[in-house]
Write a protein that holds these residues in place. Structure first.
Motif, PDB file in Angstrom:
ATOM      1  N   LEU A   9      34.399  44.662  33.686  1.00 37.71           N
ATOM      2  CA  LEU A   9      34.439  45.825  34.554  1.00 37.71           C
ATOM      3  C   LEU A   9      33.969  46.986  33.607  1.00 37.71           C
ATOM      4  O   LEU A   9      34.580  47.004  32.272  1.00 37.71           O
ATOM      5  N   THR A  10      33.463  48.082  34.188  1.00 39.16           N
ATOM      6  CA  THR A  10      33.290  48.950  33.260  1.00 39.16           C
ATOM      7  C   THR A  10      33.423  50.525  34.036  1.00 39.16           C
ATOM      8  O   THR A  10      33.302  50.238  35.274  1.00 39.16           O
ATOM      9  N   ASN A  11      33.748  51.421  33.198  1.00 37.58           N
ATOM     10  CA  ASN A  11      33.934  52.867  33.827  1.00 37.58           C
ATOM     11  C   ASN A  11      32.605  53.569  33.593  1.00 37.58           C
ATOM     12  O   ASN A  11      32.536  54.660  33.996  1.00 37.58           O
TER      13      ASN A  11
HETATM   14  C1  LIG Z   1      39.024  53.196  33.530  1.00 35.40           C
HETATM   15  O1  LIG Z   1      39.400  54.295  33.414  1.00 35.40           O
HETATM   16  C2  LIG Z   1      40.908  54.296  33.994  1.00 35.40           C
HETATM   17  C3  LIG Z   1      41.491  55.579  34.086  1.00 35.40           C
HETATM   18  O2  LIG Z   1      40.839  56.467  33.073  1.00 35.40           O
HETATM   19  C4  LIG Z   1      41.461  53.131  33.052  1.00 35.40           C
HETATM   20  O3  LIG Z   1      42.598  53.284  33.480  1.00 35.40           O
HETATM   21  C5  LIG Z   1      40.847  52.133  32.985  1.00 35.40           C
HETATM   22  O4  LIG Z   1      41.491  51.182  31.918  1.00 35.40           O
HETATM   23  C6  LIG Z   1      39.469  52.230  32.635  1.00 35.40           C
HETATM   24  N1  LIG Z   1      38.530  50.885  32.609  1.00 35.40           N
HETATM   25  C7  LIG Z   1      37.820  50.262  31.783  1.00 35.40           C
HETATM   26  C8  LIG Z   1      37.353  48.971  32.145  1.00 35.40           C
HETATM   27  O5  LIG Z   1      37.686  50.942  30.904  1.00 35.40           O
END
Ligand SMILES: *[C@@H]1O[C@H](CO)[C@@H](O)[C@H](O)[C@H]1NC(C)=O
Ligand SMILES: *[C@@H]1O[C@H](CO)[C@@H](O)[C@H](O)[C@H]1NC(C)=O
Ligand SMILES: *[C@@H]1O[C@H](CO)[C@@H](O)[C@H](O)[C@H]1NC(C)=O
Ligand SMILES: *[C@@H]1O[C@H](CO)[C@@H](O)[C@H](O)[C@H]1NC(C)=O
Ligand SMILES: *[C@@H]1O[C@H](CO)[C@@H](O)[C@H](O)[C@H]1NC(C)=O
Length: 582
Positions: free
Chosen positions: A219-221
């Protein structure tokens, strides 16, 4: 004095050796070929069920009892149950004691094989979609990153808050618990395993999938590196609230809202939604309302022009459309580890199957073209079939333990269509190692292309529905003519499919070796997205022949055309109270 104690010692030694020999004999010899004169058609049972000595579960075969072919006689006496419990505990204690000796005879785990798969699948492009019999390999996330939208709560969490309105005859809120798995079932009558069994509702896939995705390894942001984009909208639960007495504007409103919302997103604009996918945990016909009158069924989510480029995953896809893909209904089993799965597989391999075939379900008196009644008649007429007929006063049909026990003790499980082509029961039967018998390729072969083998005859039987309708076939005869060797090959194939059709526990699972239904679905999506991203149009064939094109790569004349005449009368409006019987 000394003499007698030494003598006693010797006797003990002899007894002990005798005991060890006996132990080895029953575990290594094909003792089952000697067993059970009670099985009426013994030659049908699988003579290849070799006991896996790495397996630590209790030998369940001792548990099988004959219920006098009468479904309603219940499950043996309490006393029997207790005796058996003691036996099992003893067996296990014994096994622990003999551990050092047994270790030597244990086969080495197939490490080499897994390695081979790893190197082969590491090659670019080889990775996904190929059903390596449910085996996983360590992969980098490159090419597998998924971006998940943080949707406004009205598209998911608030729908769950509204669980009281899913079904006006039954409170569905408990089924939302445990990340969508529902109430924990425990292990009544030792029909399940020590943990991992839940009363999962067939329509909770959206919640399970979403929670699983939250823990997806890649999963990626950062949407710029994502290969696909997941839209965690609870499409099926949304429309469920309005299926019965609300106008179409209610049913469509959130879907239309979503279309507008998505089109504002930079991620959507990049590929016009071609890399987007969502999971709709109800059958496709609940989302394909073709007319705009209030009497018509469902909403029009899947027909919205905005979503033409998006991929839908659903428990039953349409044969005549190309943007939806079938993925398994959730079953009751949600393993956490590879071991949970292999223990269950060995248990199903060993399980003694007393009935040649069985059926659990309700007739469809309201459906003229349904041949369920005929199928039920075949079963009721045959001494080799066990039947759990659902009705408002037979609650067995709704008890996971009764249904699972029936399937576990049957060689074949009949899966005629209900209101639609597919049934959750198909996956329950695979989970129980029971070979599914279908009456139309619409029930599975054209549906779950990512999860089930294309060579359907390896794991199932197809009996032509017209032959059943016209009373031109005896189901019992067809099934009893299949040679025992073939039956056991099919069952092994079915049992190998178990990891591929279960959804692991979304929060607690750590599968390393096996790919579960979620992993296989994600691979399928990634593969598809990679292809459609490159194309200008998402299809280059007559969409009405999707079922053929996707399965056989051509739209030429085919034997199965008779099953998929287009246009066909689309799904009947369904009475919700009867939904659970599907
Ligand atoms: C994405 O962003 C959210 C909120 O900023 C954070 O809680 C989450 O861990 C992040 N996920 C990844 C996979 O980096
Ligand atoms: C079941 O048995 C009845 C009575 O013997 C017979 O009339 C009927 O045709 C049988 N049905 C099937 C499907 O074999
Ligand atoms: C019944 O089956 C036989 C053999 O499969 C076939 O030749 C015959 O035409 C069928 N009859 C009907 C009425 O479908
Ligand atoms: C689907 O993608 C094509 C480009 O391949 C684009 O022209 C079309 O507008 C897209 N459809 C929608 C509804 O966004
Ligand atoms: C379920 O089906 C039965 C007939 O099989 C019917 O009488 C009943 O009304 C149905 N239930 C609902 C809630 O419609």
């Amino acid at each position: 004095m000394d003499q007698t104690s030494r003598c006693r010692c010797k006797i003990w030694l002899v007894l002990c050796i005798f005991f060890i020999c006996w132990y080895f004999m029953i575990h290594n010899a094909k003792w089952y070929t000697l067993s059970s004169p009670r099985t009426a058609f013994h030659h049908h049972t699988n003579p290849i069920e070799i006991i896996d000595s790495t397996e630590k579960t209790i030998p369940e075969t001792t548990n099988t009892r004959v219920d006098n072919d009468n479904v309603d006689t219940g499950h043996g006496s309490v006393k029997e149950e207790i005796d058996w419990l003691n036996d099992a505990a003893e067996m296990r204690a014994l096994e622990n004691e003999l551990e050092p000796i047994l270790k030597k005879v244990r086969p080495k785990p197939e490490k080499k094989k897994t390695k081979k798969v790893e190197t082969a699948t590491d090659k670019v492009g080889e990775r996904v979609g190929k059903r390596k019999t449910g085996y996983k390999s360590k992969l980098s996330c490159s090419g597998r990153y998924i971006y998940m939208y943080d949707l406004p709560a009205r598209f998911n969490d608030e729908i769950l808050d509204d669980c009281r309105s899913f079904n006006k005859w039954q409170n569905m809120c408990p089924y939302v618990d445990n990340n969508g798995l529902g109430p924990n079932l425990g292990n009544p009558q030792r029909a399940f395993s020590r943990s991992g069994w839940y009363a999962t509702n067939q329509f909770m896939l959206e919640v399970i999938f979403h929670n699983r995705m939250k823990n997806y390894e890649c999963l990626t942001n950062d949407s710029s590196i994502a290969s696909a984009v997941y839209v965690p909208y609870y499409a099926g639960l949304d429309v469920w609230r309005y299926l019965f007495d609300h106008s179409i504007s209610f049913r469509d409103s959130l879907s239309v809202d979503l279309a507008e919302w998505l089109q504002e997103q930079p991620e959507w604009k990049k590929y016009h939604g071609k890399d987007h996918f969502l999971v709709a945990g109800r059958i496709t016909w609940d989302f394909r309302r073709e007319t705009d009158d209030d009497e018509a069924w469902g909403n029009k989510l899947m027909l919205l022009p905005e979503f033409k480029n998006m991929t839908f995953l659903t428990i039953e896809k349409s044969p005549w459309h190309s943007n939806d893909f079938g993925i398994p209904y959730p079953t009751y089993f949600h393993p956490r580890t590879d071991n949970d799965i292999s223990e269950w597989q060995s248990k199903m391999k060993r399980h003694r199957r007393k009935s040649l075939f069985s059926f659990a379900g309700a007739p469809r008196p309201d459906m003229e073209e349904s041949y369920r009644d005929e199928v039920i008649e075949h079963c009721a007429n045959s001494s080799k079939c066990r039947l759990i007929q659902c009705s408002n006063d037979n609650l067995k049909c709704y008890q996971p333990v009764d249904v699972m026990k029936l399937f576990q003790s049957s060689i074949f499980c009949l899966q005629p269509p209900g209101h639609s082509h597919t049934r959750r029961s198909t996956f329950d039967s695979i989970l129980a190692g029971c070979i599914p018998v279908f009456f139309t390729p619409g029930s599975a072969y054209i549906q779950y292309l990512w999860h089930l083998p294309k060579k359907f005859e390896k794991y199932s039987v197809l009996i032509n529905e017209d032959d059943v309708r016209h009373k031109n076939v005896s189901i019992e005869r067809v099934l009893s003519r299949i040679p025992a060797k073939k039956v056991s090959e099919m069952r092994n194939e079915v049992i190998d499919l178990i990891p591929t059709v279960v959804y692991a526990d979304p929060k607690k699972s750590k599968l390393e070796k096996f790919k579960d239904a979620f992993d296989v679905s994600v691979n399928g999506v990634l593969d598809r997205v990679k292809i459609v991203k490159k194309k200008m149009t998402s299809i280059d064939f007559d969409e009405r022949f999707s079922w053929k094109y996707i399965l056989f790569g051509s739209v030429d004349k085919h034997d199965w055309d008779q099953y998929f005449r287009y246009p066909q009368k689309v799904i009947e409006t369904e009475a919700e109270g009867n939904e659970t019987r599907r």
